[in-house]
Scaffold this active site. Structure first.
Site, PDB file in Angstrom:
ATOM      1  N   LEU A  56       2.694   1.858   2.534  1.00  0.00           N
ATOM      2  CA  LEU A  56       2.618   0.421   2.455  1.00  0.00           C
ATOM      3  C   LEU A  56       2.968   0.279   0.828  1.00  0.00           C
ATOM      4  CD1 LEU A  56       2.981  -2.390   3.714  1.00  0.00           C
ATOM      5  CD2 LEU A  56       0.559  -2.499   3.769  1.00  0.00           C
ATOM      6  N   HIS A  57       4.040   0.052   0.376  1.00  0.00           N
ATOM      7  CA  HIS A  57       4.334   0.289  -1.152  1.00  0.00           C
ATOM      8  C   HIS A  57       4.003  -0.914  -1.904  1.00  0.00           C
ATOM      9  CE1 HIS A  57       6.545   3.894   0.167  1.00  0.00           C
ATOM     10  NE2 HIS A  57       7.324   3.282   0.904  1.00  0.00           N
ATOM     11  N   ASP A  58       4.546  -1.841  -1.782  1.00  0.00           N
ATOM     12  CA  ASP A  58       4.495  -3.053  -2.755  1.00  0.00           C
ATOM     13  C   ASP A  58       3.095  -3.633  -2.845  1.00  0.00           C
ATOM     14  OD1 ASP A  58       7.115  -2.321  -3.507  1.00  0.00           O
ATOM     15  OD2 ASP A  58       7.935  -3.961  -2.195  1.00  0.00           O
TER      16      ASP A  58
END
Length: 312
Positions: free
Chosen positions: A240-242
């Protein structure tokens, strides 16, 4: 005291969770959301940003459309990851809130001129085209930016769109170069840290258990988004990047990294968009970024779930 931020974004399922986290956190004052072409073309990223504002119960938020292509290269998009809308998964209604008529870059420039110097943080969740255009058009505003906190790059983990490049940097490597050479304080949350924050089945269930519209939408976003990375990495859940950008602003103690030199390859097609990180200080290039490698992933998900759970 609240921290003033502008979110520059190309939503994107993980962008959606980052925006929801920001809106549900009273420590942050979201001055505006600026859309950029990236995961999908601009017409969809600005639409998606407005859909997420309404999901967050914030139709009063201001959304601006910005650059529809990178500075020098043709646009590369990622429908193979995010679906044809960029926000595949939940069936979110067509937004009724308007798109602002002002261009995103003009809005950022105007805001930096108006607000106290050193009070506005730019949170970049997509390609850095809009941010670079601000620095090109109004370089005198660089000292007024408190910090640029961005999701992008990867060094120890390699790339996710090419063997060496992370998507956001690869889409507009020239913009990334401009940001890193600007003298503005930069914090980078690369794949090296986001790949440690996996949306496991147990964590997705925590969103499901909220019993809210936002919680249900997050489940649908995550279940669509993670299928690509689960297949690729063989993991339970996808990275889950952002949301790590927003979580870092709220709880920097969850993260660890070091200040070092980061440069971007913008000439060689084989390694285009690679972030070259001088982690061990083996060159005499000056430090220009705080590069994060570690996260307390349980603490990150606890924060994400507690805050998004507040959205009624």
């Amino acid at each position: 005291m609240t921290r003033k931020i502008i979110i520059d974004t190309d939503p994107g399922q993980d962008d959606a969770l980052a925006i929801l986290l920001a809106f549900s956190s009273p420590e942050l004052d979201v001055l505006g959301i600026t859309a950029v072409a990236g995961n999908v073309p601009l017409a969809l990223t600005e639409l998606n940003a407005r859909k997420i504002c309404e999901l967050a119960g914030r139709p009063d938020a201001k959304v601006f459309a910005g650059a529809d292509r990178p500075l020098l290269r043709p646009l590369i998009t990622a429908e193979h990851v995010h679906g044809k809308t960029g926000l595949d998964g939940p069936d979110l209604p067509v937004p009724t809130m308007p798109l602002q008529t002002q261009h995103a870059v003009d809005f950022i420039i105007e805001t930096l001129r108006r607000e106290e110097p050193g009070s506005v943080t730019l949170c970049a969740l997509g390609p850095l085209t809009n941010v670079a255009q601000v620095l090109i058009r109004a370089p005198e505003l660089a000292p007024r930016i408190r910090e640029i906190v961005l999701m992008g790059g990867g060094f120890f983990e390699g790339g996710n769109i090419t063997p060496t490049a992370e998507f956001n940097i690869h889409v507009d490597p020239h913009a990334a170069q401009i940001v890193l050479q600007s003298g503005v304080p930069v914090t980078i949350l690369p794949l090296d840290v986001t790949h440690k924050a996996l949306s496991t089945a147990k964590r997705v269930d925590r969103f499901r258990n909220m019993g809210t519209r936002a919680g249900d939408a997050c489940v649908e976003l995550l279940e669509f988004f993670e299928r690509f990375d689960e297949e690729k990495y063989g993991s339970d859940g996808g990275p889950l990047h952002d949301p790590n950008v927003i979580a870092y602003l709220l709880k920097p103690e969850l993260y660890g990294g070091r200040t070092c030199n980061v440069t971007v390859e913008a000439a060689n097609e084989l390694t285009l968009g690679m972030t070259v990180v001088d982690w061990w200080g083996v060159t005499d290039r000056p430090s220009n970024a705080y590069y994060i490698r570690d996260v307390d992933d349980e603490g990150f998900f606890d924060l994400l779930i507690e805050r998004i759970g507040r959205i009624s």
